[in-house]
Structures are given as structure tokens and as C-alpha cells.
Motif scaffolding. Structure first.
Motif, PDB file in Angstrom:
ATOM      1  N   TRP A  77       1.161  -1.121   0.243  1.00  0.00           N
ATOM      2  CA  TRP A  77      -0.309  -0.452   0.206  1.00  0.00           C
ATOM      3  C   TRP A  77       1.206   1.522   0.090  1.00  0.00           C
ATOM      4  N   GLN A  78       1.879   1.526   0.301  1.00  0.00           N
ATOM      5  CA  GLN A  78       2.387   2.574   0.838  1.00  0.00           C
ATOM      6  C   GLN A  78       3.470   2.914  -0.403  1.00  0.00           C
ATOM      7  N   VAL A  79       4.340   1.877  -1.165  1.00  0.00           N
ATOM      8  CA  VAL A  79       4.437   1.391  -2.800  1.00  0.00           C
ATOM      9  C   VAL A  79       3.723   2.087  -3.323  1.00  0.00           C
ATOM     10  N   LEU A  80       2.619   1.438  -3.503  1.00  0.00           N
ATOM     11  CA  LEU A  80       1.621   1.854  -4.952  1.00  0.00           C
ATOM     12  C   LEU A  80       0.895   3.632  -4.426  1.00  0.00           C
ATOM     13  N   VAL A  81       1.032   4.282  -3.158  1.00  0.00           N
ATOM     14  CA  VAL A  81       0.316   5.463  -2.474  1.00  0.00           C
ATOM     15  C   VAL A  81       2.090   6.175  -2.983  1.00  0.00           C
ATOM     16  N   HIS A  82       2.580   5.795  -2.957  1.00  0.00           N
ATOM     17  CA  HIS A  82       4.438   6.631  -2.475  1.00  0.00           C
ATOM     18  C   HIS A  82       3.967   7.164  -0.861  1.00  0.00           C
ATOM     19  N   GLY A  83       3.372   6.741  -0.525  1.00  0.00           N
ATOM     20  CA  GLY A  83       4.049   6.947   1.169  1.00  0.00           C
ATOM     21  C   GLY A  83       5.095   7.483   1.464  1.00  0.00           C
ATOM     22  N   PRO A  84       4.437   8.133   3.327  1.00  0.00           N
ATOM     23  CA  PRO A  84       6.071   8.613   3.867  1.00  0.00           C
ATOM     24  C   PRO A  84       7.102   7.353   4.692  1.00  0.00           C
ATOM     25  N   LEU A  85       6.495   5.952   4.200  1.00  0.00           N
ATOM     26  CA  LEU A  85       7.298   4.712   4.568  1.00  0.00           C
ATOM     27  C   LEU A  85       7.955   4.448   3.420  1.00  0.00           C
ATOM     28  N   THR A  86       7.606   4.607   2.206  1.00  0.00           N
ATOM     29  CA  THR A  86       8.173   4.783   0.946  1.00  0.00           C
ATOM     30  C   THR A  86       8.980   5.505   0.892  1.00  0.00           C
ATOM     31  N   ARG A  87       8.742   7.072   1.428  1.00  0.00           N
ATOM     32  CA  ARG A  87       9.810   8.472   1.125  1.00  0.00           C
ATOM     33  C   ARG A  87      11.585   8.329   1.938  1.00  0.00           C
ATOM     34  N   LEU A  88      10.560   7.141   3.479  1.00  0.00           N
ATOM     35  CA  LEU A  88      11.864   6.754   4.186  1.00  0.00           C
ATOM     36  C   LEU A  88      13.360   5.852   3.831  1.00  0.00           C
ATOM     37  N   ASP A  89      11.998   4.901   2.587  1.00  0.00           N
ATOM     38  CA  ASP A  89      13.438   3.566   2.571  1.00  0.00           C
ATOM     39  C   ASP A  89      14.102   4.569   1.021  1.00  0.00           C
ATOM     40  N   GLU A  90      13.307   5.573   0.767  1.00  0.00           N
ATOM     41  CA  GLU A  90      14.413   6.124  -0.945  1.00  0.00           C
ATOM     42  C   GLU A  90      15.493   6.793   0.211  1.00  0.00           C
ATOM     43  N   VAL A  92      17.045   6.108   2.706  1.00  0.00           N
ATOM     44  CA  VAL A  92      17.999   4.839   3.629  1.00  0.00           C
ATOM     45  C   VAL A  92      18.799   4.197   2.226  1.00  0.00           C
ATOM     46  N   SER A  93      17.679   3.991   0.997  1.00  0.00           N
ATOM     47  CA  SER A  93      18.670   3.686  -0.306  1.00  0.00           C
ATOM     48  C   SER A  93      19.451   3.963  -1.033  1.00  0.00           C
ATOM     49  N   ARG A  94      19.668   6.033  -1.222  1.00  0.00           N
ATOM     50  CA  ARG A  94      20.518   6.449  -1.402  1.00  0.00           C
ATOM     51  C   ARG A  94      21.583   6.247  -0.644  1.00  0.00           C
ATOM     52  N   ALA A  95      22.050   6.526   0.932  1.00  0.00           N
ATOM     53  CA  ALA A  95      22.611   6.492   1.626  1.00  0.00           C
ATOM     54  C   ALA A  95      23.476   5.164   1.462  1.00  0.00           C
ATOM     55  N   LEU A  96      23.055   4.219   1.322  1.00  0.00           N
ATOM     56  CA  LEU A  96      23.272   2.427   1.099  1.00  0.00           C
ATOM     57  C   LEU A  96      24.280   2.671  -0.150  1.00  0.00           C
ATOM     58  N   VAL A  97      23.955   3.009  -1.580  1.00  0.00           N
ATOM     59  CA  VAL A  97      23.919   1.971  -2.373  1.00  0.00           C
ATOM     60  C   VAL A  97      25.960   2.840  -2.587  1.00  0.00           C
ATOM     61  N   ASP A  98      25.973   1.269  -3.244  1.00  0.00           N
ATOM     62  CA  ASP A  98      27.722   1.722  -3.654  1.00  0.00           C
ATOM     63  C   ASP A  98      28.950   2.517  -2.248  1.00  0.00           C
ATOM     64  N   THR A  99      28.337   1.444  -0.951  1.00  0.00           N
ATOM     65  CA  THR A  99      28.581   1.906   0.107  1.00  0.00           C
ATOM     66  C   THR A  99      30.268   1.208   0.269  1.00  0.00           C
ATOM     67  N   VAL A 100      29.913  -0.062  -0.613  1.00  0.00           N
ATOM     68  CA  VAL A 100      30.938  -1.359  -0.486  1.00  0.00           C
ATOM     69  C   VAL A 100      31.304  -1.088  -2.090  1.00  0.00           C
ATOM     70  N   PRO A 101      32.462  -2.066  -2.291  1.00  0.00           N
ATOM     71  CA  PRO A 101      33.295  -1.915  -4.188  1.00  0.00           C
ATOM     72  C   PRO A 101      31.204  -3.075  -4.768  1.00  0.00           C
ATOM     73  N   HIS A 216      17.877  -3.026  -5.904  1.00  0.00           N
ATOM     74  CA  HIS A 216      16.684  -2.732  -5.137  1.00  0.00           C
ATOM     75  C   HIS A 216      16.226  -1.688  -4.599  1.00  0.00           C
ATOM     76  N   TRP A 217      15.512  -1.524  -3.624  1.00  0.00           N
ATOM     77  CA  TRP A 217      15.069  -0.875  -2.777  1.00  0.00           C
ATOM     78  C   TRP A 217      15.060  -1.361  -1.009  1.00  0.00           C
ATOM     79  N   PRO A 218      15.039  -0.859  -0.417  1.00  0.00           N
ATOM     80  CA  PRO A 218      15.174  -2.330   0.951  1.00  0.00           C
ATOM     81  C   PRO A 218      14.050  -2.811   1.720  1.00  0.00           C
ATOM     82  N   LEU A 219      12.151  -1.710   0.965  1.00  0.00           N
ATOM     83  CA  LEU A 219      11.268  -2.508   0.878  1.00  0.00           C
ATOM     84  C   LEU A 219      11.037  -3.242   0.282  1.00  0.00           C
ATOM     85  N   ASP A 220      11.961  -3.333  -1.060  1.00  0.00           N
ATOM     86  CA  ASP A 220      11.825  -4.092  -2.359  1.00  0.00           C
ATOM     87  C   ASP A 220      12.050  -5.122  -1.148  1.00  0.00           C
TER      88      ASP A 220
END
Length: 244
Positions: A77-90, A92-101, A216-220
Motif C-alpha cells: 500500500w505504501q509503495v502504491l501511494v508513495h507514502g511516508p514509509l516509501t520516502r524513508l525507504d528511498e 535509506v537506499s541512497r545512503a547505502l548504495v555503493d557503500t561497498v565495491p 532494489h530498494w530495501p522495501l522491495d
């Protein structure tokens, strides 16, 4: 000269005889269940590490399955409506991507490929058939077949873009995570319960690699864990009912 007192003849002890005859068969041999408390049901016995015939497969309880279903519904439901949980997920993802080789993330993600996970499950199914557990192997195969049947419609329905490819759609939920979870846990249940921690590690490494690489996003990944748990739970329940 005093007489030596005579020894008293042994007195019969009915309670000892009763203890040996209670629950015994006609041959006089006690059942092997005599040592178990009378209030312990036979169905409460846990399966041995190889899950031999006559044992009860592990089945998640209804509250756990219901919780996984609710969590999956809320995240979807949060993914479909792009709710606050999805925005937090995005964020978090941007902070984690490419933190390792990147090669580490790709190597971990490959554990969820069909070319890697499916042969592991197929080998475990062949072992189960060889051990005379064809029904268990069948339900493990059906569980694996259920992954694309459930993941693909969810991908098309949600049409979520990817972290590194915003122009593409169909990233929710993660098919690699669900494939890894069902394949590795299914193989562990077919071969030995001692392999369950290994299956958990392989599944966690797959999901972590997908997030760190930006596939993938963490929520995925979280949604696929809930979905995989539901698939395994329903499969175990059906297997238990068919064997009962």
C-alpha cells in the motif's frame, strides 16, 4: 543358645508389577512411549535432522503467517501511494548504495539467480526422492513455482522504478530475494534442519547485496521476505495435511 531368626519371605509388590504391565503389549514388552509423560501428545514430537517419515515438518503458526501477510499488505500500500514509509525507504537506499565495491554487491545478488538457487533446490529434491520423501520434494517444487506466479503480478501492479534506473519499472517486490529464500530454505528442510541457519545467511546476503548494489530498494527486499515466508508456511502446512 538362641535360635537364628528365619528370614521373612519376600512380600509381593503389586505396584511394581503394575508399573511394568501398564502400556505393555501382549508379549510383555513395554511400549517405547512408557517413559513419556501421559500428557505429552505424539504429535508434539519434532522431526529429526533428516526429516524421516513419521515426523512432523515445521509449520509456522497462524499468527506469524497473518503478521507476514499484514506487513506485505502495508508495504505494498505504501509503495502504491508513495507514502511516508516509501520516502524513508528511498532515503535509506541512497545512503547505502555503493557503500561497498560493486563487485561484492553483484556477487551477493547472484545468489538469487535462478541459475544458482534452482540447482541447489533441485539437488535437495532429488535427495528427498531418493530417501522416499516424494511428497516433500513435490511441495518444495510447487513452492518454487509459486514465486514467479506471485511476484510478476505484483511487479506489474505496483510498477515501482528502480534506485538506479528511474525510467524502468517493475522492481517491487524483489524476485531474487524470494527465489533465494524459497530455494535455500526449501533445500534445508529437505536435507537437514541443521542447514536452516545457512539458508538464512544466504537469503540475507542476497537481499543485502541487492540493496547495496542499487538493484532494489530495501522495501522491495523486505516485501519479498514476507512473501517467501508466506509461501514456505503455506507449503509446509499443505505438506503436513497431506501426510496426515
Amino acid at each position: 543358645m538362641r535360635e537364628t531368626p528365619r528370614a521373612e519371605p519376600p512380600q509381593p509388590r503389586p505396584h511394581r508389577a503394575d508399573a511394568h504391565t501398564t502400556g505393555a503389549s501382549r508379549s510383555g514388552t513395554p511400549h517405547r512411549s512408557d517413559g513419556r509423560p501421559p500428557h505429552t501428545p505424539r504429535g508434539a514430537r519434532q522431526p529429526d535432522p533428516l526429516g524421516r517419515p513419521g515426523t512432523t515438518p515445521p509449520v509456522p503458526g497462524r499468527p506469524a503467517l497473518f503478521s507476514a501477510l499484514v506487513a506485505l499488505a502495508v508495504v505494498t500500500w505504501q509503495v502504491l501511494v508513495h507514502g511516508p514509509l516509501t520516502r524513508l525507504d528511498e532515503r535509506v537506499s541512497r545512503a547505502l548504495v555503493d557503500t561497498v565495491p560493486r563487485w561484492i554487491g553483484e556477487l551477493a545478488s547472484d545468489l538469487g539467480n535462478l541459475t544458482v538457487a534452482l540447482p541447489v533446490l533441485a539437488a535437495a529434491m532429488a535427495y528427498a526422492v531418493w530417501r522416499g520423501r516424494r511428497a516433500d520434494a513435490l511441495f518444495a517444487g510447487l513452492a518454487m513455482a509459486a514465486v514467479p506466479l506471485l511476484v510478476v503480478p505484483l511487479k506489474e501492479w505496483t510498477a515501482r522504478p528502480g534506485p538506479l534506473e528511474p525510467w524502468a519499472h517493475g522492481y517491487y517486490p524483489s524476485g531474487h530475494t524470494a527465489t533465494a529464500m524459497v530455494a535455500y530454505f526449501g533445500a534445508a528442510y529437505l536435507v537437514s534442519r541443521r542447514l536452516v541457519p545457512v539458508a538464512a545467511v544466504l537469503t540475507a546476503v542476497t537481499g543485502t547485496g541487492l540493496v547495496l548494489r542499487g538493484f532494489h530498494w530495501p522495501l522491495d527486499v523486505a516485501a519479498s521476505l514476507c512473501l517467501g515466508f508466506l509461501i514456505l508456511g503455506v507449503s509446509s502446512s499443505c505438506r503436513r495435511r497431506s501426510s496426515g
